[in-house]
Enzyme design. Structure first.
Site, PDB file in Angstrom:
ATOM      1  N   ALA A  55     -17.204 -30.091 -58.709  1.00  0.00           N
ATOM      2  CA  ALA A  55     -17.733 -30.743 -57.499  1.00  0.00           C
ATOM      3  C   ALA A  55     -16.722 -30.618 -56.359  1.00  0.00           C
ATOM      4  O   ALA A  55     -17.084 -30.320 -55.212  1.00  0.00           O
ATOM      5  CB  ALA A  55     -18.027 -32.213 -57.793  1.00  0.00           C
ATOM      6  N   HIS A  61     -13.780 -31.291 -61.005  1.00  0.00           N
ATOM      7  CA  HIS A  61     -13.161 -30.146 -60.326  1.00  0.00           C
ATOM      8  C   HIS A  61     -14.221 -29.188 -59.776  1.00  0.00           C
ATOM      9  O   HIS A  61     -14.055 -28.624 -58.694  1.00  0.00           O
ATOM     10  CB  HIS A  61     -12.194 -29.407 -61.265  1.00  0.00           C
ATOM     11  N   THR A  90      -1.415 -17.613 -55.923  1.00  0.00           N
ATOM     12  CA  THR A  90      -1.725 -19.027 -55.717  1.00  0.00           C
ATOM     13  C   THR A  90      -2.081 -19.762 -57.003  1.00  0.00           C
ATOM     14  O   THR A  90      -2.645 -19.167 -57.922  1.00  0.00           O
ATOM     15  CB  THR A  90      -2.875 -19.200 -54.693  1.00  0.00           C
ATOM     16  N   LYS A  98      -7.139 -29.218 -61.559  1.00  0.00           N
ATOM     17  CA  LYS A  98      -7.574 -29.826 -62.826  1.00  0.00           C
ATOM     18  C   LYS A  98      -6.398 -30.584 -63.459  1.00  0.00           C
ATOM     19  O   LYS A  98      -6.553 -31.694 -63.952  1.00  0.00           O
ATOM     20  CB  LYS A  98      -8.086 -28.742 -63.794  1.00  0.00           C
ATOM     21  N   GLU A  99      -5.234 -29.970 -63.397  1.00  0.00           N
ATOM     22  CA  GLU A  99      -4.029 -30.593 -63.954  1.00  0.00           C
ATOM     23  C   GLU A  99      -3.703 -31.878 -63.203  1.00  0.00           C
ATOM     24  O   GLU A  99      -3.253 -32.863 -63.782  1.00  0.00           O
ATOM     25  CB  GLU A  99      -2.845 -29.625 -63.852  1.00  0.00           C
ATOM     26  N   ARG A 100      -3.953 -31.882 -61.885  1.00  0.00           N
ATOM     27  CA  ARG A 100      -3.659 -33.059 -61.047  1.00  0.00           C
ATOM     28  C   ARG A 100      -4.589 -34.210 -61.402  1.00  0.00           C
ATOM     29  O   ARG A 100      -4.174 -35.360 -61.472  1.00  0.00           O
ATOM     30  CB  ARG A 100      -3.785 -32.653 -59.566  1.00  0.00           C
ATOM     31  N   ASP A 134      -2.019 -22.356 -50.389  1.00  0.00           N
ATOM     32  CA  ASP A 134      -2.084 -23.743 -49.893  1.00  0.00           C
ATOM     33  C   ASP A 134      -0.767 -24.183 -49.277  1.00  0.00           C
ATOM     34  O   ASP A 134       0.282 -24.125 -49.913  1.00  0.00           O
ATOM     35  CB  ASP A 134      -2.473 -24.680 -51.031  1.00  0.00           C
ATOM     36  N   ASP A 187       5.599 -22.534 -49.347  1.00  0.00           N
ATOM     37  CA  ASP A 187       5.838 -23.753 -48.579  1.00  0.00           C
ATOM     38  C   ASP A 187       6.445 -24.869 -49.426  1.00  0.00           C
ATOM     39  O   ASP A 187       6.771 -25.922 -48.884  1.00  0.00           O
ATOM     40  CB  ASP A 187       4.522 -24.289 -47.985  1.00  0.00           C
ATOM     41  N   ASP A 240       1.801 -17.194 -50.861  1.00  0.00           N
ATOM     42  CA  ASP A 240       1.178 -18.381 -51.433  1.00  0.00           C
ATOM     43  C   ASP A 240       0.018 -18.754 -50.491  1.00  0.00           C
ATOM     44  O   ASP A 240      -0.018 -18.300 -49.340  1.00  0.00           O
ATOM     45  CB  ASP A 240       2.233 -19.497 -51.470  1.00  0.00           C
TER      46      ASP A 240
HETATM   47  C1  XBP Z   1      -1.662 -25.442 -54.481  1.00  0.00           C
HETATM   48  C2  XBP Z   1      -2.113 -26.276 -55.572  1.00  0.00           C
HETATM   49  C3  XBP Z   1      -3.542 -26.358 -55.883  1.00  0.00           C
HETATM   50  C4  XBP Z   1      -4.398 -27.102 -54.887  1.00  0.00           C
HETATM   51  C5  XBP Z   1      -5.717 -27.428 -55.540  1.00  0.00           C
HETATM   52  O1  XBP Z   1      -1.401 -24.167 -54.949  1.00  0.00           O
HETATM   53  O2  XBP Z   1      -1.314 -26.880 -56.261  1.00  0.00           O
HETATM   54  O3  XBP Z   1      -3.631 -27.032 -57.092  1.00  0.00           O
HETATM   55  O4  XBP Z   1      -3.806 -28.318 -54.523  1.00  0.00           O
HETATM   56  O5  XBP Z   1      -6.394 -26.279 -55.870  1.00  0.00           O
HETATM   57  P1  XBP Z   1      -0.643 -23.017 -54.074  1.00  0.00           P
HETATM   58  P2  XBP Z   1      -7.360 -26.192 -57.134  1.00  0.00           P
HETATM   59  O6  XBP Z   1       0.228 -23.681 -53.064  1.00  0.00           O
HETATM   60  O7  XBP Z   1       0.082 -22.245 -55.117  1.00  0.00           O
HETATM   61  O8  XBP Z   1      -1.721 -22.175 -53.445  1.00  0.00           O
HETATM   62  O9  XBP Z   1      -8.160 -27.466 -57.184  1.00  0.00           O
HETATM   63  O10 XBP Z   1      -8.215 -24.995 -56.858  1.00  0.00           O
HETATM   64  O11 XBP Z   1      -6.476 -26.044 -58.348  1.00  0.00           O
HETATM   65 MG    MG Z   2       1.756 -23.914 -51.529  1.00  0.00          MG
END
Ligand code: XBP
Ligand code: MG
Length: 248
Positions: free
Chosen positions: A84, A82, A122, A56-58, A13, A180, A11
């Site tokens: 920006a 998103h 990811t 985008k969903e967030r 993030d 994580d 993963d």
């Molecule tokens: C983490 C996420 C992502 C980031 C935002 O994904 O949920 O949505 O917070 O990234 P992961 P984007 O841990 O699976 O990597 O704005 O590019 O969606």
């Molecule tokens: Mg993660």
């Protein structure tokens, strides 16, 4: 030794680096300010918003919950914000201020040089994942980089892991995942994958009951990990021997 391990799947993030609080969150706030919106996502509020996977969903979830008067025709606004946000995130990472977590580089390089295949799975958009890799690791170490909207359903749905397994043409029993969050763990578990969780401040209290090992970080020879769940003896950091052991 019987070696089952064929690939490590990471993963991004929160797992490779602490990108959420210091990266994505900051970039979202900059995008809001640039658009003349007085929205601000604090460190703790962002922790709640992380229950929604995908940037985008967030944003959509936040608008629907906190600014419902904006109506239903939100697609263009969300895409613009998103876009920006992605630019700001890229700029932040290009400065090199967000570093890989402890043990990540060591383990990835060890795997690569020993012929263990590497992949990324990811929820984050591809440019965001690449920004982190380009700054801190060679992206070409990874045979598959599966990101963002490449599959219809984001984590906790297992789609992204099915996609990676399909690309690698590997049995899930031969791959080890690093995540994580509970969302990520759920996605990997549903795809039949064994998972190591390296927790962070946003995820430490989540349910990791299906993980085979839960630790505070991957560790280094001089900086041992702490085990939060799992039975391992005489190990202080995650290496390929341990990765292989976890698949048995
Ligand atoms: C983490 C996420 C992502 C980031 C935002 O994904 O949920 O949505 O917070 O990234 P992961 P984007 O841990 O699976 O990597 O704005 O590019 O969606
Ligand atoms: Mg993660």
């Amino acid at each position: 030794m019987d070696n089952l391990l064929k690939a490590l799947i990471f993963d991004v993030d929160g797992t490779l680096a602490e990108t959420e609080r210091d990266g994505h969150r900051v970039a979202f706030n900059r995008a809001f300010a640039e658009a003349g919106l007085d929205w601000y996502w604090s460190d703790s509020f962002y922790g709640e918003l992380l229950s929604v996977a995908g940037g985008k969903e967030r944003i959509r979830f936040y608008i629907e919950q906190y600014h419902p008067k904006l109506g239903n025709n939100l697609d263009e606004l969300i895409l613009e914000l998103h876009r920006a946000k992605t630019n700001y995130y890229y700029q932040l990472l290009s400065k090199g201020e967000i570093r890989l977590r402890l043990g990540v580089k060591r383990l990835i390089e060890e795997a690569y040089y020993q012929g263990i295949r590497l992949a990324i799975a990811t929820t984050s958009a591809l440019p965001n994942a690449l920004a982190l890799l380009e700054k801190n690791l060679d992206p070409s170490l990874f045979e598959v980089i599966a990101a963002g909207d490449i599959v219809p359903q984001k984590k906790p749905d297992p789609d992204i892991y099915h996609y990676v397994l399909q690309q690698l043409q590997l049995d899930p029993k031969t791959c080890l995942v690093f995540e994580d969050s509970a969302h990520g763990l759920q996605a990997a578990t549903q795809a039949g994958l064994t998972t190591v969780v390296t927790v962070n401040n946003y995820t430490i209290n989540q349910d990791f009951s299906t993980a085979s090992l839960v630790i505070n970080h991957l560790g280094e020879p001089e900086q041992p990990f702490e085990i939060l769940k799992g039975e391992i003896k005489d190990k202080q950091y995650v290496d390929l021997a341990l990765a292989n052991e976890l698949l048995k």
